[in-house]
Design a protein around this motif. Structure first.
Motif, PDB file in Angstrom:
ATOM      1  N   ILE A   1     -18.468  -7.112  -0.387  1.00  0.00           N
ATOM      2  CA  ILE A   1     -19.392  -6.109   0.155  1.00  0.00           C
ATOM      3  C   ILE A   1     -18.966  -4.710  -0.249  1.00  0.00           C
ATOM      4  CG2 ILE A   1     -20.211  -5.055   2.310  1.00  0.00           C
ATOM      5  CD1 ILE A   1     -20.193  -7.870   3.529  1.00  0.00           C
ATOM      6  N   ALA A   2     -17.667  -4.453  -0.286  1.00  0.00           N
ATOM      7  CA  ALA A   2     -17.195  -3.123  -0.675  1.00  0.00           C
ATOM      8  C   ALA A   2     -17.520  -2.825  -2.132  1.00  0.00           C
ATOM      9  CB  ALA A   2     -15.687  -3.018  -0.445  1.00  0.00           C
ATOM     10  N   ILE A   3     -17.480  -3.842  -2.987  1.00  0.00           N
ATOM     11  CA  ILE A   3     -17.799  -3.650  -4.405  1.00  0.00           C
ATOM     12  C   ILE A   3     -19.302  -3.584  -4.620  1.00  0.00           C
ATOM     13  CG2 ILE A   3     -17.651  -4.709  -6.703  1.00  0.00           C
ATOM     14  CD1 ILE A   3     -14.950  -5.883  -5.844  1.00  0.00           C
ATOM     15  N   ASP A   4     -20.044  -4.451  -3.932  1.00  0.00           N
ATOM     16  CA  ASP A   4     -21.500  -4.540  -4.090  1.00  0.00           C
ATOM     17  C   ASP A   4     -22.123  -4.683  -2.701  1.00  0.00           C
ATOM     18  OD1 ASP A   4     -24.146  -5.104  -4.601  1.00  0.00           O
ATOM     19  OD2 ASP A   4     -23.762  -6.835  -5.884  1.00  0.00           O
ATOM     20  N   ASP A   5     -22.635  -3.585  -2.170  1.00  0.00           N
ATOM     21  CA  ASP A   5     -23.116  -3.609  -0.786  1.00  0.00           C
ATOM     22  C   ASP A   5     -24.330  -4.512  -0.577  1.00  0.00           C
ATOM     23  OD1 ASP A   5     -25.127  -2.056  -1.928  1.00  0.00           O
ATOM     24  OD2 ASP A   5     -24.573  -0.223  -0.864  1.00  0.00           O
ATOM     25  N   SER A   6     -24.972  -4.959  -1.662  1.00  0.00           N
ATOM     26  CA  SER A   6     -26.114  -5.862  -1.497  1.00  0.00           C
ATOM     27  C   SER A   6     -25.675  -7.276  -1.105  1.00  0.00           C
ATOM     28  CB  SER A   6     -26.938  -5.923  -2.787  1.00  0.00           C
ATOM     29  OG  SER A   6     -26.202  -6.520  -3.843  1.00  0.00           O
ATOM     30  N   VAL A   7     -24.379  -7.564  -1.141  1.00  0.00           N
ATOM     31  CA  VAL A   7     -23.882  -8.870  -0.709  1.00  0.00           C
ATOM     32  C   VAL A   7     -24.043  -9.033   0.800  1.00  0.00           C
ATOM     33  CG1 VAL A   7     -21.817 -10.331  -0.515  1.00  0.00           C
ATOM     34  CG2 VAL A   7     -22.263  -9.063  -2.625  1.00  0.00           C
ATOM     35  N   GLY A   8     -23.924  -7.934   1.550  1.00  0.00           N
ATOM     36  CA  GLY A   8     -24.101  -7.970   2.996  1.00  0.00           C
ATOM     37  C   GLY A   8     -25.525  -7.609   3.376  1.00  0.00           C
ATOM     38  N   ASN A   9     -26.172  -8.451   4.164  1.00  0.00           N
ATOM     39  CA  ASN A   9     -27.574  -8.237   4.528  1.00  0.00           C
ATOM     40  C   ASN A   9     -27.725  -7.544   5.876  1.00  0.00           C
ATOM     41  OD1 ASN A   9     -28.492  -9.635   2.208  1.00  0.00           O
ATOM     42  ND2 ASN A   9     -28.281 -11.601   3.265  1.00  0.00           N
ATOM     43  N   ASN A  10     -28.679  -6.621   5.926  1.00  0.00           N
ATOM     44  CA  ASN A  10     -29.115  -5.980   7.169  1.00  0.00           C
ATOM     45  C   ASN A  10     -27.979  -5.398   8.003  1.00  0.00           C
ATOM     46  OD1 ASN A  10     -31.800  -6.792   6.589  1.00  0.00           O
ATOM     47  ND2 ASN A  10     -31.413  -8.785   7.497  1.00  0.00           N
TER      48      ASN A  10
ATOM     49  N   LEU B   1     -14.869   2.909   4.722  1.00  0.00           N
ATOM     50  CA  LEU B   1     -13.781   2.028   5.114  1.00  0.00           C
ATOM     51  C   LEU B   1     -14.372   0.653   5.398  1.00  0.00           C
ATOM     52  CD1 LEU B   1     -10.922   1.283   6.092  1.00  0.00           C
ATOM     53  CD2 LEU B   1     -11.507   2.288   8.316  1.00  0.00           C
ATOM     54  N   TYR B   2     -13.818  -0.380   4.759  1.00  0.00           N
ATOM     55  CA  TYR B   2     -14.298  -1.754   4.900  1.00  0.00           C
ATOM     56  C   TYR B   2     -13.180  -2.588   5.500  1.00  0.00           C
ATOM     57  CZ  TYR B   2     -18.161  -0.236   1.967  1.00  0.00           C
ATOM     58  OH  TYR B   2     -19.256   0.444   1.477  1.00  0.00           O
ATOM     59  N   ILE B   3     -13.442  -3.171   6.657  1.00  0.00           N
ATOM     60  CA  ILE B   3     -12.418  -3.876   7.422  1.00  0.00           C
ATOM     61  C   ILE B   3     -12.811  -5.330   7.589  1.00  0.00           C
ATOM     62  CG2 ILE B   3     -11.293  -4.082   9.671  1.00  0.00           C
ATOM     63  CD1 ILE B   3     -11.847  -1.055  10.043  1.00  0.00           C
ATOM     64  N   MET B   4     -11.881  -6.241   7.292  1.00  0.00           N
ATOM     65  CA  MET B   4     -12.068  -7.633   7.687  1.00  0.00           C
ATOM     66  C   MET B   4     -11.286  -7.850   8.974  1.00  0.00           C
ATOM     67  SD  MET B   4     -10.918 -10.901   8.033  1.00  0.00           S
ATOM     68  CE  MET B   4     -12.205 -11.626   9.052  1.00  0.00           C
ATOM     69  N   GLY B   5     -12.019  -8.168  10.046  1.00  0.00           N
ATOM     70  CA  GLY B   5     -11.334  -8.402  11.298  1.00  0.00           C
ATOM     71  C   GLY B   5     -12.298  -8.460  12.459  1.00  0.00           C
ATOM     72  N   GLY B   6     -11.812  -8.965  13.573  1.00  0.00           N
ATOM     73  CA  GLY B   6     -12.610  -8.984  14.787  1.00  0.00           C
ATOM     74  C   GLY B   6     -13.665 -10.080  14.795  1.00  0.00           C
ATOM     75  N   THR B   7     -14.410 -10.110  15.876  1.00  0.00           N
ATOM     76  CA  THR B   7     -15.507 -11.063  16.051  1.00  0.00           C
ATOM     77  C   THR B   7     -16.672 -10.337  16.699  1.00  0.00           C
ATOM     78  OG1 THR B   7     -14.891 -11.761  18.278  1.00  0.00           O
ATOM     79  CG2 THR B   7     -13.841 -12.929  16.449  1.00  0.00           C
TER      80      THR B   7
ATOM     81  N   TYR C   1     -22.836  -6.749   9.774  1.00  0.00           N
ATOM     82  CA  TYR C   1     -23.814  -7.385   8.881  1.00  0.00           C
ATOM     83  C   TYR C   1     -24.413  -8.633   9.513  1.00  0.00           C
ATOM     84  CZ  TYR C   1     -22.143  -4.170   5.363  1.00  0.00           C
ATOM     85  OH  TYR C   1     -21.832  -3.017   4.674  1.00  0.00           O
ATOM     86  N   GLU C   2     -25.730  -8.787   9.297  1.00  0.00           N
ATOM     87  CA  GLU C   2     -26.435  -9.935   9.867  1.00  0.00           C
ATOM     88  C   GLU C   2     -26.083 -11.222   9.140  1.00  0.00           C
ATOM     89  OE1 GLU C   2     -30.947 -11.227   9.441  1.00  0.00           O
ATOM     90  OE2 GLU C   2     -30.752  -9.597  10.910  1.00  0.00           O
ATOM     91  N   SER C   3     -25.959 -11.137   7.814  1.00  0.00           N
ATOM     92  CA  SER C   3     -25.701 -12.337   7.027  1.00  0.00           C
ATOM     93  C   SER C   3     -25.145 -11.945   5.660  1.00  0.00           C
ATOM     94  CB  SER C   3     -26.988 -13.162   6.852  1.00  0.00           C
ATOM     95  OG  SER C   3     -27.973 -12.408   6.151  1.00  0.00           O
ATOM     96  N   ILE C   4     -24.777 -12.952   4.889  1.00  0.00           N
ATOM     97  CA  ILE C   4     -24.214 -12.778   3.551  1.00  0.00           C
ATOM     98  C   ILE C   4     -25.162 -13.379   2.521  1.00  0.00           C
ATOM     99  CG2 ILE C   4     -22.314 -13.490   2.004  1.00  0.00           C
ATOM    100  CD1 ILE C   4     -21.395 -11.454   3.976  1.00  0.00           C
ATOM    101  N   ASP C   5     -25.358 -12.689   1.417  1.00  0.00           N
ATOM    102  CA  ASP C   5     -26.084 -13.259   0.282  1.00  0.00           C
ATOM    103  C   ASP C   5     -25.107 -14.169  -0.461  1.00  0.00           C
ATOM    104  OD1 ASP C   5     -27.248 -13.785  -2.223  1.00  0.00           O
ATOM    105  OD2 ASP C   5     -28.368 -11.907  -2.199  1.00  0.00           O
ATOM    106  N   LEU C   6     -25.164 -15.462  -0.162  1.00  0.00           N
ATOM    107  CA  LEU C   6     -24.176 -16.388  -0.701  1.00  0.00           C
ATOM    108  C   LEU C   6     -24.262 -16.534  -2.214  1.00  0.00           C
ATOM    109  CD1 LEU C   6     -23.694 -19.416   1.724  1.00  0.00           C
ATOM    110  CD2 LEU C   6     -21.946 -17.920   0.756  1.00  0.00           C
ATOM    111  N   VAL C   7     -25.447 -16.384  -2.768  1.00  0.00           N
ATOM    112  CA  VAL C   7     -25.580 -16.493  -4.224  1.00  0.00           C
ATOM    113  C   VAL C   7     -24.816 -15.367  -4.907  1.00  0.00           C
ATOM    114  CG1 VAL C   7     -27.198 -16.412  -6.166  1.00  0.00           C
ATOM    115  CG2 VAL C   7     -27.784 -17.710  -4.099  1.00  0.00           C
TER     116      VAL C   7
ATOM    117  N   LEU D   1     -17.572  -3.377   9.263  1.00  0.00           N
ATOM    118  CA  LEU D   1     -16.768  -4.438   9.848  1.00  0.00           C
ATOM    119  C   LEU D   1     -17.305  -5.791   9.392  1.00  0.00           C
ATOM    120  CD1 LEU D   1     -14.415  -4.996  11.805  1.00  0.00           C
ATOM    121  CD2 LEU D   1     -16.121  -5.196  13.625  1.00  0.00           C
ATOM    122  N   ILE D   2     -16.477  -6.509   8.652  1.00  0.00           N
ATOM    123  CA  ILE D   2     -16.819  -7.865   8.219  1.00  0.00           C
ATOM    124  C   ILE D   2     -16.048  -8.802   9.132  1.00  0.00           C
ATOM    125  CG2 ILE D   2     -16.660  -9.542   6.351  1.00  0.00           C
ATOM    126  CD1 ILE D   2     -16.964  -5.780   5.706  1.00  0.00           C
ATOM    127  N   ASP D   3     -16.720  -9.359  10.121  1.00  0.00           N
ATOM    128  CA  ASP D   3     -16.037 -10.080  11.183  1.00  0.00           C
ATOM    129  C   ASP D   3     -15.850 -11.554  10.840  1.00  0.00           C
ATOM    130  OD1 ASP D   3     -18.369 -11.705  12.768  1.00  0.00           O
ATOM    131  OD2 ASP D   3     -19.125  -9.800  11.987  1.00  0.00           O
TER     132      ASP D   3
END
Length: 326
Positions: free
Chosen positions: A262-271, A157-163, A308-314, A200-202
């Motif tokens: 991130i849900a499609i390609d989990d390598s987009v989200g780091n750590n 389950l991948y959620i956009m929300g929260g802080t 997630y700690e960070s996003i692979d922006l590329v 959780l993608i905050d």
């Protein structure tokens, strides 16, 4: 097929780009359904916005769409909407841009309620289905209360929300999706992590990885085909809002598109790291806020969820590009 996805959304302009991203990866990901929830705008606009995007991708007959819950589980206050960010219709107030909003599209809406469809499809695709939720969590909370075994049938389950640090965008401490229906957040955080991984993608993560305006302008100006013209039109109100608040929004952060990527390609989200969370249901300033229980102090903490700690922006920007060109 690599994976199966059910997309639960309250389609404003950032959900729109997230949906375009999902559909552009149709050879890799099968979208089994779109379920609509009230949030950014009312249910009628959410439904029409999704139908227009399905038509843009010639998917109206291939991907079923269901109407779900239009208000919070416990509407003790009016959470409002986000029309000031996304436009009165949630998608840039450009109903005549192809594909235009039309009552004829409504014949493609299924009669089954979204909550029932979520439960049924979780059984049909047991062990293989991801749910991506980029609106209030009302549909998911209702579904898990009806069927407590639902989470055990999901692959994630991948959620956009929260802080993560109480930097809200609708109150000083709360992000819009979670503020809209805090009780649904509590139910979701309590029951889903017991059966599946919850990501959780905050809001703060997206703000910290906003796309620079020069890149955005180039992204939307590469060609004048239907997808680029549509995306540029539906994002105009969001552009104006974002540029009016340079400190709050230093670039374009399409919040929901990060979760989709991130849900499609989990390598987009780091750590990704696991955290328990607490959800505030009361309070004048903090209703709808969450906090990470870093030191595992609260015996009532929920989760765990992946943060997630960070996003692979590329990688992320490449997927935004694919949404319009793929």
């Amino acid at each position: 097929m690599d994976s199966y996805v059910l997309y639960d959304c309250d389609t404003g302009s950032d959900d729109a780009i997230a949906l375009m991203m999902l559909l552009s990866y149709g050879k890799k990901v099968k979208t089994v359904a779109i379920t609509c929830v009230g949030g950014n705008v009312g249910m009628d606009n959410v439904v029409m916005n999704n139908l227009r995007i399905l038509k843009l991708f010639n998917c109206l007959d291939d991907i079923p769409l269901y109407k779900g819950c239009k208000e919070p589980m416990v509407p003790i206050h009016s959470p409002g909407d986000a029309k000031f960010v996304h436009g009165k219709d949630g998608m840039g107030d450009c109903p005549n841009v192809f594909p235009p909003a039309s009552p004829d599209l409504l014949k493609h809406v299924k009669s089954e309620h979204a909550v029932n469809a979520i439960i049924r499809l979780s059984k049909e695709y047991s062990g293989r289905l991801k749910i991506i939720a980029t609106g209030p969590l009302t549909n998911l909370a209702m579904a898990v209360k009806l069927d407590p075994e639902l989470p055990s049938r999901l692959s994630g389950l991948y959620i956009m929300g929260g802080t993560r640090a109480a930097t809200g965008n609708i109150t000083p401490t709360a992000e819009f999706n979670f503020y809209f229906d805090p009780e649904a957040v509590w139910i979701t955080m309590k029951y889903f992590p017991k059966g599946c991984s919850v990501h959780l993608i905050d809001y703060e993560l997206t703000i910290e990885h906003a796309c620079k305006w020069d890149w955005v302008n180039d992204w939307l100006s590469k060609t004048k085909d239907e997808r680029h013209v549509f995306a540029k039109a539906v994002l105009q109100v969001l552009f104006e809002f974002s540029k009016s608040k340079p400190k709050l929004r230093p670039g374009l952060n399409l919040c929901d598109a990060y979760a989709m990527a991130i849900a499609i390609d989990d390598s987009v989200g780091n750590n990704p790291t696991k955290h328990n969370v607490v959800v505030e249901l009361g309070g004048f300033h903090c209703r709808g806020a969450i906090a990470l229980d870093h030191k595992k102090i609260s015996k009532d903490a929920l989760g765990p969820v992946f943060i997630y700690e960070s996003i692979d922006l590329v990688r992320y920007c490449a997927m935004l590009d694919h949404a319009l060109c793929g």
